[in-house]
Design an enzyme around this catalytic site. Sequence first.
Site, PDB file in Angstrom:
ATOM      1  N   GLY A   1       0.812  -1.212   0.000  1.00  0.00           N
ATOM      2  CA  GLY A   1       0.000   0.000   0.000  1.00  0.00           C
ATOM      3  C   GLY A   1       0.840   1.255   0.000  1.00  0.00           C
ATOM      4  N   ALA A   2       1.882   1.259  -0.838  1.00  0.00           N
ATOM      5  CA  ALA A   2       2.887   2.331  -0.769  1.00  0.00           C
ATOM      6  C   ALA A   2       2.673   3.452  -1.766  1.00  0.00           C
ATOM      7  CB  ALA A   2       4.289   1.745  -0.955  1.00  0.00           C
TER       8      ALA A   2
ATOM      9  N   TYR B   1     -12.603  -2.640  11.633  1.00  0.00           N
ATOM     10  CA  TYR B   1     -11.240  -2.098  11.572  1.00  0.00           C
ATOM     11  C   TYR B   1     -10.514  -2.308  12.896  1.00  0.00           C
ATOM     12  CZ  TYR B   1      -7.523   1.345  10.676  1.00  0.00           C
ATOM     13  OH  TYR B   1      -6.307   1.972  10.500  1.00  0.00           O
TER      14      TYR B   1
ATOM     15  N   ASP C   1      -3.176  -7.487  -4.846  1.00  0.00           N
ATOM     16  CA  ASP C   1      -4.200  -7.348  -3.824  1.00  0.00           C
ATOM     17  C   ASP C   1      -3.799  -8.253  -2.657  1.00  0.00           C
ATOM     18  OD1 ASP C   1      -6.425  -7.421  -2.197  1.00  0.00           O
ATOM     19  OD2 ASP C   1      -7.865  -7.643  -3.838  1.00  0.00           O
ATOM     20  N   VAL C   2      -3.422  -7.659  -1.524  1.00  0.00           N
ATOM     21  CA  VAL C   2      -2.904  -8.471  -0.427  1.00  0.00           C
ATOM     22  C   VAL C   2      -3.995  -9.250   0.301  1.00  0.00           C
ATOM     23  CG1 VAL C   2      -0.910  -6.958  -0.094  1.00  0.00           C
ATOM     24  CG2 VAL C   2      -2.989  -6.596   1.280  1.00  0.00           C
TER      25      VAL C   2
END
Length: 255
Positions: A13-14, A156, A64-65
């Site tokens: 997500g960098a 979350y 997509d992790v």
Amino acid sequence: MSLLEGKIALVTGAGIGIGRGIALRLASEGADVVINYRSSESQALETAERIREMGRRALTIRADVSKVREIRGMVQEVRDRWGGVDILVNNSAVDPRENFLDVTEEAWDQVIDTNLKGTFFCAQACAADMIKKGGGKIINISSVHGMTTMPRYAAYAASKGGINALTRQLALDLASHNIQVNAIAPGATEVEKFAKADPEHDKDVIGEQIPMGRIGYPDDVAKVVAFYASSGADFVTGQVVTVDGGSSTRFFLKG
């Protein structure tokens, strides 16, 4: 010699936000950086260009992790091209705000699969290379919501609390392989959402509630990541440190 000279860092997500700040900071400390992204290709390419301007190598990989097959493909590509990962920063996350009674199974799965499952399987895939190299660093980006939270963050908060527990477990499991595993729990941090005309995300309003009088910036988090990634943290493992300007020290932070 730079702090991270010769190291290969993978940051998930960098392309934007905290992940971008981390990628740039690690490059400034001498690391070559793999920039993972899922949908923000143009931003990822921009981040890569900024890293190359520093004289470091940069590689962008879409994955997509939340999908184990894509994680393994990404790590294999790094292995084939650069010889494997020395530093993994599990940053990729989604954080939709929904009332508890409105959370669907689909929304729950998206959050847990991206934030928690992705962290687990990225660590698993990269640890194999780290073991062969004789050691490595895994830094998980958690959140203050994993410890003290606000309304409408049920999924979350669960995912970030899971990351905190997972960090301690991986630190134990990987200690004999000279792999240190730590987590950073940011508080309110100025990323793209604060640019929206949304009073709920007004950085000045939120900053007034934080003991240090401001929200954080991506580099506040990134500097701590760089420490955890360095030899200075070779005897530090299983820790979760908050980077929140003191907000988690308060009994109540209005959300």
